[in-house]
Design a protein around this motif. Structure first.
Motif, PDB file in Angstrom:
ATOM      1  N   ALA A  42       0.821  -1.205   0.000  1.00 11.25           N
ATOM      2  CA  ALA A  42       0.000   0.000   0.000  1.00 11.25           C
ATOM      3  C   ALA A  42       0.859   1.262   0.000  1.00 11.25           C
ATOM      4  O   ALA A  42       0.571   2.223  -0.726  1.00 11.25           O
ATOM      5  CB  ALA A  42      -0.941  -0.006   1.205  1.00 11.25           C
ATOM      6  N   VAL A  43       1.910   1.278   0.813  1.00 10.17           N
ATOM      7  CA  VAL A  43       2.789   2.449   0.841  1.00 10.17           C
ATOM      8  C   VAL A  43       3.527   2.585  -0.484  1.00 10.17           C
ATOM      9  O   VAL A  43       3.630   3.681  -1.050  1.00 10.17           O
ATOM     10  CB  VAL A  43       3.781   2.376   2.019  1.00 10.17           C
ATOM     11  N   ALA A  44       4.055   1.471  -0.996  1.00 11.14           N
ATOM     12  CA  ALA A  44       4.776   1.519  -2.273  1.00 11.14           C
ATOM     13  C   ALA A  44       3.883   2.056  -3.382  1.00 11.14           C
ATOM     14  O   ALA A  44       4.297   2.907  -4.183  1.00 11.14           O
ATOM     15  CB  ALA A  44       5.310   0.133  -2.626  1.00 11.14           C
ATOM     16  N   GLU A  45       2.638   1.585  -3.421  1.00 12.82           N
ATOM     17  CA  GLU A  45       1.712   2.070  -4.444  1.00 12.82           C
ATOM     18  C   GLU A  45       1.424   3.561  -4.253  1.00 12.82           C
ATOM     19  O   GLU A  45       1.372   4.331  -5.226  1.00 12.82           O
ATOM     20  CB  GLU A  45       0.406   1.280  -4.383  1.00 12.82           C
ATOM     21  N   ARG A  46       1.268   3.966  -3.006  1.00  9.70           N
ATOM     22  CA  ARG A  46       0.946   5.380  -2.719  1.00  9.70           C
ATOM     23  C   ARG A  46       2.043   6.324  -3.211  1.00  9.70           C
ATOM     24  O   ARG A  46       1.760   7.424  -3.681  1.00  9.70           O
ATOM     25  CB  ARG A  46       0.734   5.547  -1.208  1.00  9.70           C
ATOM     26  N   VAL A  47       3.306   5.902  -3.098  1.00  8.21           N
ATOM     27  CA  VAL A  47       4.411   6.797  -3.465  1.00  8.21           C
ATOM     28  C   VAL A  47       4.993   6.505  -4.841  1.00  8.21           C
ATOM     29  O   VAL A  47       5.909   7.191  -5.286  1.00  8.21           O
ATOM     30  CB  VAL A  47       5.527   6.773  -2.397  1.00  8.21           C
ATOM     31  N   GLY A  48       4.504   5.464  -5.510  1.00  4.27           N
ATOM     32  CA  GLY A  48       4.980   5.168  -6.849  1.00  4.27           C
ATOM     33  C   GLY A  48       6.277   4.392  -6.907  1.00  4.27           C
ATOM     34  O   GLY A  48       7.036   4.507  -7.871  1.00  4.27           O
ATOM     35  N   ALA A  49       6.530   3.579  -5.891  1.00  3.03           N
ATOM     36  CA  ALA A  49       7.729   2.739  -5.862  1.00  3.03           C
ATOM     37  C   ALA A  49       7.353   1.295  -6.178  1.00  3.03           C
ATOM     38  O   ALA A  49       6.228   0.859  -5.929  1.00  3.03           O
ATOM     39  CB  ALA A  49       8.411   2.805  -4.498  1.00  3.03           C
ATOM     40  N   ALA A  50       8.310   0.550  -6.691  1.00  4.06           N
ATOM     41  CA  ALA A  50       8.053  -0.853  -7.021  1.00  4.06           C
ATOM     42  C   ALA A  50       8.046  -1.741  -5.783  1.00  4.06           C
ATOM     43  O   ALA A  50       7.359  -2.770  -5.756  1.00  4.06           O
ATOM     44  CB  ALA A  50       9.103  -1.354  -8.017  1.00  4.06           C
ATOM     45  N   HIS A  51       8.806  -1.341  -4.759  1.00  8.12           N
ATOM     46  CA  HIS A  51       8.986  -2.207  -3.592  1.00  8.12           C
ATOM     47  C   HIS A  51       8.945  -1.387  -2.305  1.00  8.12           C
ATOM     48  O   HIS A  51       9.446  -0.259  -2.264  1.00  8.12           O
ATOM     49  CB  HIS A  51      10.338  -2.933  -3.650  1.00  8.12           C
ATOM     50  N   GLY A  52       8.363  -1.971  -1.258  1.00  5.94           N
ATOM     51  CA  GLY A  52       8.392  -1.404   0.077  1.00  5.94           C
ATOM     52  C   GLY A  52       8.834  -2.469   1.056  1.00  5.94           C
ATOM     53  O   GLY A  52       8.407  -3.628   0.951  1.00  5.94           O
ATOM     54  N   VAL A  53       9.700  -2.097   2.000  1.00  3.45           N
ATOM     55  CA  VAL A  53      10.202  -3.041   3.005  1.00  3.45           C
ATOM     56  C   VAL A  53       9.979  -2.408   4.377  1.00  3.45           C
ATOM     57  O   VAL A  53      10.651  -1.436   4.741  1.00  3.45           O
ATOM     58  CB  VAL A  53      11.690  -3.363   2.796  1.00  3.45           C
ATOM     59  N   ALA A  54       9.035  -2.950   5.131  1.00  2.00           N
ATOM     60  CA  ALA A  54       8.673  -2.396   6.430  1.00  2.00           C
ATOM     61  C   ALA A  54       9.587  -2.928   7.527  1.00  2.00           C
ATOM     62  O   ALA A  54      10.007  -4.093   7.498  1.00  2.00           O
ATOM     63  CB  ALA A  54       7.227  -2.735   6.765  1.00  2.00           C
ATOM     64  N   MET A  55       9.867  -2.065   8.504  1.00  2.00           N
ATOM     65  CA  MET A  55      10.748  -2.446   9.619  1.00  2.00           C
ATOM     66  C   MET A  55      10.237  -1.838  10.919  1.00  2.00           C
ATOM     67  O   MET A  55       9.276  -1.078  10.921  1.00  2.00           O
ATOM     68  CB  MET A  55      12.183  -2.011   9.336  1.00  2.00           C
ATOM     69  N   ASN A  56      10.899  -2.174  12.006  1.00  2.00           N
ATOM     70  CA  ASN A  56      10.425  -1.740  13.318  1.00  2.00           C
ATOM     71  C   ASN A  56      10.748  -0.287  13.634  1.00  2.00           C
ATOM     72  O   ASN A  56      10.281   0.247  14.629  1.00  2.00           O
ATOM     73  CB  ASN A  56      10.957  -2.665  14.422  1.00  2.00           C
ATOM     74  N   SER A  57      11.542   0.368  12.814  1.00  3.09           N
ATOM     75  CA  SER A  57      11.812   1.793  12.975  1.00  3.09           C
ATOM     76  C   SER A  57      12.456   2.324  11.701  1.00  3.09           C
ATOM     77  O   SER A  57      12.997   1.557  10.896  1.00  3.09           O
ATOM     78  CB  SER A  57      12.739   2.059  14.166  1.00  3.09           C
ATOM     79  N   ALA A  58      12.429   3.636  11.541  1.00  6.18           N
ATOM     80  CA  ALA A  58      13.142   4.246  10.423  1.00  6.18           C
ATOM     81  C   ALA A  58      14.643   4.108  10.603  1.00  6.18           C
ATOM     82  O   ALA A  58      15.387   4.011   9.623  1.00  6.18           O
ATOM     83  CB  ALA A  58      12.758   5.720  10.292  1.00  6.18           C
ATOM     84  N   THR A  59      15.109   4.083  11.841  1.00  8.64           N
ATOM     85  CA  THR A  59      16.538   3.866  12.102  1.00  8.64           C
ATOM     86  C   THR A  59      16.976   2.517  11.555  1.00  8.64           C
ATOM     87  O   THR A  59      18.014   2.404  10.891  1.00  8.64           O
ATOM     88  CB  THR A  59      16.825   3.940  13.614  1.00  8.64           C
ATOM     89  N   SER A  60      16.177   1.484  11.822  1.00  7.38           N
ATOM     90  CA  SER A  60      16.473   0.160  11.277  1.00  7.38           C
ATOM     91  C   SER A  60      16.467   0.184   9.755  1.00  7.38           C
ATOM     92  O   SER A  60      17.316  -0.437   9.101  1.00  7.38           O
ATOM     93  CB  SER A  60      15.448  -0.861  11.770  1.00  7.38           C
ATOM     94  N   ALA A  61      15.506   0.900   9.186  1.00  3.06           N
ATOM     95  CA  ALA A  61      15.413   0.982   7.721  1.00  3.06           C
ATOM     96  C   ALA A  61      16.632   1.688   7.136  1.00  3.06           C
ATOM     97  O   ALA A  61      17.146   1.289   6.079  1.00  3.06           O
ATOM     98  CB  ALA A  61      14.126   1.684   7.318  1.00  3.06           C
ATOM     99  N   LEU A  62      17.110   2.743   7.793  1.00  7.43           N
ATOM    100  CA  LEU A  62      18.326   3.423   7.332  1.00  7.43           C
ATOM    101  C   LEU A  62      19.527   2.483   7.374  1.00  7.43           C
ATOM    102  O   LEU A  62      20.341   2.446   6.452  1.00  7.43           O
ATOM    103  CB  LEU A  62      18.591   4.661   8.188  1.00  7.43           C
ATOM    104  N   HIS A  63      19.638   1.730   8.461  1.00  6.68           N
ATOM    105  CA  HIS A  63      20.747   0.772   8.584  1.00  6.68           C
ATOM    106  C   HIS A  63      20.660  -0.285   7.485  1.00  6.68           C
ATOM    107  O   HIS A  63      21.649  -0.581   6.803  1.00  6.68           O
ATOM    108  CB  HIS A  63      20.713   0.125   9.962  1.00  6.68           C
ATOM    109  N   ALA A  64      19.474  -0.858   7.300  1.00  5.36           N
ATOM    110  CA  ALA A  64      19.304  -1.888   6.274  1.00  5.36           C
ATOM    111  C   ALA A  64      19.574  -1.324   4.881  1.00  5.36           C
ATOM    112  O   ALA A  64      20.130  -2.017   4.017  1.00  5.36           O
ATOM    113  CB  ALA A  64      17.896  -2.472   6.354  1.00  5.36           C
TER     114      ALA A  64
END
Length: 388
Positions: A42-64
């Motif tokens: 749903a988020v990927a579609e909303r922003v026009g991206a092909a892929h979305g990867v959800a995590m427990n925090s934005a900090t974790s997402a930045l690290h990944a």
């Protein structure tokens, strides 16, 4: 009667949000079920991206995201000083070295001219960064087209820290579509525009980067036969193929996020309405109002005014004493003790330091009433008059 406290930001939770969470609690899956992939899509579609990867925090997402771009020892990551420490710490987590690029004095996002000059000097010195992390401060996108043009000329990868900016536009298209970056990261902390309690999500157009981030968030473990180094022993088999972490988002968080996402447009519309109202109500006060780049349409996570440095602390204290929950976003990262110990010092990034000496985040959230906003303005006017 004492006036109630008005925070600088807060979540907006409805009965529908509560019902979505309760529904998940009554299912068999509290983690690793269908809600997380649904939220990602749903988020990927909303922003026009092909892929979305959800995590427990934005900090974790930045690290990944840094891991997916193979940032490691011997590499450099650059970001801005005017951000939360996670924007630079993510590089340190990977063993890389960190440096900063000063902000533009009007938009408070990464200065294109400072970036260009620093890259030219770094090329001569052999210290070009592998990754830069422009930060979309307060909900406004950095000038990503210009940043991308400059950075790509040197082969630099780009992670957009859009923790403040879901629902924002850049050049008429959603922030998060990654047309000028490799990966974009959003935050869903309770004071952000939508919330999953804690939580973050990375978007990308690159399937390979998405898969690397998926592995990074879940211990580096796969059950996919084509990713294993030898054939599975049986249907129970899994294999760790890289070093990963436990950065997974729960089903409960994702269900809340899905429910909140249905109101993203209304949240952003109200924030824009309140920001425009602040612009009118504050026009005659001795404060600097936030500037907007003509290519951007902010989602207005924060509304920051600047007050003369010699009155800054007194105005801040007066507002707090009056029940206005102002805050300051952010103390320049390079002045933090941990970073000073690396050799950073005051005076290195003058625009970020000048901003810090004057900035005050005043209340802004979708549930802020006009009456409460009027009170914020009145108390700010009073504080400014008293401190003259």
């Amino acid at each position: 009667m004492t006036n109630t406290f008005i925070p600088y930001g807060r979540q907006d939770i409805t009965d529908e949000d509560v019902a979505a969470v309760v529904e998940v609690l009554q299912t068999d899956f509290l983690t690793q079920g269908p809600q997380v992939p649904a939220f990602e899509a749903a988020v990927a579609e909303r922003v026009g991206a092909a892929h979305g990867v959800a995590m427990n925090s934005a900090t974790s997402a930045l690290h990944a995201a840094c891991m997916a771009l193979d940032l490691g020892p011997g590499d450099w990551l650059w970001t801005v000083p005017t951000t939360f420490v996670a924007s630079s710490n993510c590089g340190l987590y990977c063993g890389a070295q960190v440096d900063f690029v000063d902000i533009d004095h009007e938009t408070y996002t990464m200065s294109v001219s400072a970036l260009s000059a620093k890259l030219e000097a770094a090329q001569a010195a052999g210290t070009l960064p592998k990754v830069i992390v422009p930060v979309h401060l307060c909900g406004q996108s950095a000038d990503m087209e210009a940043i991308s043009r400059v950075a790509r000329a040197y082969g630099v990868k780009i992670i957009e820290d859009a923790s403040h900016s879901i629902g924002a536009d850049h050049q008429g298209l959603p922030v998060g579509d990654c047309r000028y970056s490799d990966i974009t990261v959003f935050s869903f902390h309770p004071v952000k525009i939508i919330t999953t309690c804690e939580g973050g999500l990375a978007t990308t157009q690159d399937a390979g980067l998405a898969r690397k981030m998926e592995l990074a968030r879940s211990h580096g473990i796969t059950r996919e036969a084509d990713e294993m180094t030898h054939a599975p022993d049986g249907p129970w088999y899994y294999q760790q193929v890289t070093l990963g972490y436990n950065y997974r988002m729960t089903e409960i968080q994702a269900a809340l996020g899905l429910s909140q996402l249905t109101r993203l447009d209304s949240f952003v519309a109200r924030r824009r309405e309140l920001a425009a109202r602040y612009n009118q109500l504050l026009a005659d006060l001795p404060v600097t109002l936030p500037a907007q780049h003509p290519d951007t349409n902010s989602s207005w996570h924060l509304y920051v005014v600047r007050v003369a440095a010699d009155r800054h602390a007194a105005v801040f204290d007066a507002l707090r004493a009056a029940g206005i929950g102002v805050n300051l976003h952010y103390i320049p990262v390079h002045t933090q003790p941990y970073y000073r110990a690396m050799g950073f010092a005051e005076g290195q990034f003058p625009n970020a330091e000048a901003y810090y000496a004057e900035a005050i985040s005043i209340p802004l959230y979708a549930g802020l009433s006009d009456a409460d906003q009027d009170r914020v303005v009145a108390e700010l006017a009073k504080a400014l008059a008293v401190t003259q």
